[in-house]
Each structure stands twice: as structure tokens, then as C-alpha cells.
Scaffold this active site. Structure first.
Site, PDB file in Angstrom:
ATOM      1  N   ARG A 164       1.011  38.105  46.064  1.00  0.00           N
ATOM      2  CA  ARG A 164       0.134  39.055  45.357  1.00  0.00           C
ATOM      3  C   ARG A 164      -0.683  39.772  46.416  1.00  0.00           C
ATOM      4  NH1 ARG A 164      -2.392  39.123  40.066  1.00  0.00           N
ATOM      5  NH2 ARG A 164      -4.481  39.996  40.100  1.00  0.00           N
ATOM      6  N   HIS A 190       3.902  45.923  39.226  1.00  0.00           N
ATOM      7  CA  HIS A 190       3.577  44.586  38.734  1.00  0.00           C
ATOM      8  C   HIS A 190       4.761  44.072  37.904  1.00  0.00           C
ATOM      9  CE1 HIS A 190       1.316  41.146  37.856  1.00  0.00           C
ATOM     10  NE2 HIS A 190       0.269  41.650  37.244  1.00  0.00           N
ATOM     11  N   GLN A 228       4.538  40.936  35.473  1.00  0.00           N
ATOM     12  CA  GLN A 228       3.829  41.213  34.235  1.00  0.00           C
ATOM     13  C   GLN A 228       4.741  41.919  33.234  1.00  0.00           C
ATOM     14  OE1 GLN A 228       0.390  40.442  33.367  1.00  0.00           O
ATOM     15  NE2 GLN A 228       1.390  40.864  31.410  1.00  0.00           N
ATOM     16  N   ASP A 274      -4.629  49.452  30.721  1.00  0.00           N
ATOM     17  CA  ASP A 274      -4.998  48.564  31.823  1.00  0.00           C
ATOM     18  C   ASP A 274      -6.410  48.946  32.266  1.00  0.00           C
ATOM     19  OD1 ASP A 274      -4.846  46.636  33.790  1.00  0.00           O
ATOM     20  OD2 ASP A 274      -3.631  47.842  35.161  1.00  0.00           O
ATOM     21  N   CYS A 318      -2.627  43.571  30.197  1.00  0.00           N
ATOM     22  CA  CYS A 318      -2.273  42.499  31.139  1.00  0.00           C
ATOM     23  C   CYS A 318      -3.452  41.598  31.476  1.00  0.00           C
ATOM     24  CB  CYS A 318      -1.649  43.088  32.389  1.00  0.00           C
ATOM     25  SG  CYS A 318      -2.760  44.125  33.379  1.00  0.00           S
ATOM     26  N   ARG A 338       3.722  35.027  30.716  1.00  0.00           N
ATOM     27  CA  ARG A 338       3.839  35.069  32.173  1.00  0.00           C
ATOM     28  C   ARG A 338       4.527  33.792  32.662  1.00  0.00           C
ATOM     29  NH1 ARG A 338       0.407  38.214  35.323  1.00  0.00           N
ATOM     30  NH2 ARG A 338       1.653  37.362  37.037  1.00  0.00           N
TER      31      ARG A 338
END
Length: 307
Positions: free
Chosen positions: A101, A128, A131, A224, A264, A292
Site C-alpha cells: 500500500r 485501488h 477494493q 470516495d 470504500c 475485502r
């Protein structure tokens, strides 16, 4: 040839479906698959703080019979004295996969080019993909299918989630609409890739500055955070530019009556989404967060089979 997941279109439509099918089976039988028995170790590296990514990978690796090695770059040589490729060449002698990450996509590309074990993008500034696998799994659970559905993302079009929605959802044969202010457009190369993918899957891409146009009749509505990590100094300008893109009850009402809402997380209630929406009956964010775990387990198992 070692397979990686650095961005969403690293999986073909058929491969994406395989991973999602495997995620369904793993969710039904959580401890049935042990491809990391040994236990084998998976390095999980964090440049950024994390809740869902850290927990879901750590728990998922353990579920698969492995041992998660959580590494903070603040306490390692990566990004300081050592390059991503050199780090990868060290780690591949000891671990079965690398999860990272980070900020710059270029670091992930360098790491993957320099190693023989799978590298997974657990979030970068541009994409991402983990996700999105969870989001697609969630949509499929609630809608029964993916091809032909319309998904609307409203907010920062240059956001990593907007980019991943463009690539992953067109790969799944979905119609993707991005509603964004002119200051924050999606990257042109990502849009071009999504349009190319859509031409082969029956999906489509629509870009608009009108959030109502983006959401009208959509099966899925997504947003988001407006202020991602590392951009806190831009908050005032971002809030001003994105104010009309908030997913309010009124905007959500423009979607299909049975539309679902995804985010998310973490969410800034009252900014990008109204509390009444994210905590309302159309919100499936907790299923999304749980997925996830299942999607990433499936991804790890799928990549390890091809390592």
C-alpha cells in the site's frame, strides 16, 4: 511468468470472473482452502495508515494457512536506502507474495519487474484494484450479475477509486459513468484504456460534469473521500469544487429505486455523502468492507497458482 495485480485491467474479463467466482466459494467455506499452508509468509507493506486493508490481508493470509508479515516503510529500508526492486529481490527469497500500500504507482511497477513472486497493489495514488474486486463481489451479491449494470461514481474524477471503477467495471461489462468537476478529471490514458476494454465487453464509459446526469437511473452509486491522504493542504479548495457532488438523499433518489450505495471507507459523513445515505437502507458498505477479506483471499490463491 509470474502474475501480479498492479491495476485492475491486469485481469482479463474471464480472469476477473474466475477470481470473483473463487471469492464466492471461499466466502461460503472460509477455512477450506490452505494454499499458504506451511505456513508460508506474505509480506504486507504499508506506506500509508490503514484499517480495512491491514486487517483483511492479515486475517485472509492466516485463513489461507499462511503468516502475514506486516512491514511499515517507516521502519524499513524501502523508500530510503533501498529501491523497490532491490527490496523485492530480498523478499522473494523469504516470502511467497508481496502486498504493498503505497503512493506512486511507479514503485509498484518497479517492484513487480524485479521479482519472481506475485506483487499486489493494496492501494496507490492511481488505482485501488483490491477494493474493486470487493466492490464487484458486493454488487454481484446484491444484484445477481455484473454485465449490463450501470455504476455511477461521483466526486474526484482523478481519484484512484474513479480510475479503478473505469477499468474494473468495463472489464466486467458494466456501463460506467463518472461525474466530476472540471478541475479533477480522470486521467486520459485510463479513460482510453476503459473505452478500449468496454468495446470488447459490451460496457461503456460516460464522463459528465453533471452529478445528476451521472446518477440518473444507475444501479450502483459510489463515491470516495474528497481529501485523500497526503492532500490535506488542498481540503478547502477540494470541498469548494466538489460541494455539488455530495451524494445526498436527493441525488440518490435520481438512481434506480433498487440502487445500492457503496463507499470504500473511511467516509467523511456530511462531505462526500450524507449520513442519511451511507447509514440508510440502500447502503451496503458493511458487506463491501467484509468482502475485502474474501476477494483478497481469492486473489492471493489465484495468483499463487500461477506463480
Amino acid at each position: 511468468m509470474t502474475r501480479h495485480l498492479l491495476k485492475d485491467d491486469d485481469l482479463s474479463p474471464a480472469e476477473q470472473a474466475e477470481v470473483l467466482d473463487l471469492a464466492v466459494r471461499m466466502k461460503q467455506d472460509r477455512w477450506g482452502a490452505k494454499p499458504l499452508a506451511g505456513p508460508q509468509t506474505v509480506a504486507v507493506i504499508f506506506d500509508k495508515s490503514s484499517t480495512r486493508t491491514r486487517v483483511s490481508f492479515a486475517v485472509g493470509i492466516a485463513d489461507l494457512g499462511g503468516s502475514p508479515l506486516i512491514i511499515s516503510t517507516a521502519n524499513s529500508q524501502l523508500g530510503g536506502k533501498e529501491t523497490p526492486s532491490d527490496t523485492a529481490r530480498v523478499l522473494e527469497r523469504m516470502v511467497s507474495a508481496i502486498v504493498w500500500r503505497t503512493y506512486a504507482q511507479a514503485g509498484l511497477d518497479e517492484m513487480a519487474a524485479g521479482t519472481t513472486v506475485p506483487v499486489i497493489n493494496a492501494l496507490s495514488d492511481d488505482f485501488h484494484p483490491c477494493q474493486l474486486l470487493a466492490d464487484l463481489l458486493t454488487i454481484r451479491e446484491h444484484k445477481g450479475r455484473l454485465p449490463g449494470l450501470t455504476v455511477a461514481f461521483v466526486g474526484d474524477g482523478a481519484d484512484n477509486m474513479a480510475h479503478s471503477y473505469l477499468l474494473a467495471c468495463t472489464t466486467a461489462g458494466m456501463h460506467v459513468r463518472i461525474g466530476f468537476p472540471e478541475q479533477y478529471p480522470p486521467h486520459a490514458d485510463v479513460v482510453a484504456d476503459a473505452e478500449r476494454i468496454a468495446a470488447g465487453t459490451g460496457g461503456s464509459v460516460t464522463l459528465t460534469h453533471d452529478p445528476t446526469e451521472a446518477v440518473r437511473g444507475a444501479d450502483v452509486v459510489v463515491t470516495d473521500t474528497w481529501v485523500s491522504m497526503g492532500r490535506e493542504d488542498e481540503k478547502e479548495a477540494r470541498v469548494a469544487a466538489l460541494a455539488t457532488y455530495k451524494v445526498s438523499e436527493a441525488l440518490m433518489a435520481e438512481a434506480a429505486p433498487d440502487a445500492v450505495f457503496l463507499h470504500c471507507l473511511p467516509a467523511d459523513r456530511g462531505y462526500e455523502v450524507a449520513p442519511e445515505v451511507i447509514d440508510g437502507p440502500q447502503s451496503v458498505i458493511w458487506d463491501e468492507a467484509e468482502n475485502r477479506l474474501h476477494a483478497q483471499k481469492a486473489l492471493l490463491a489465484w495468483l499463487l497458482e500461477r506463480a
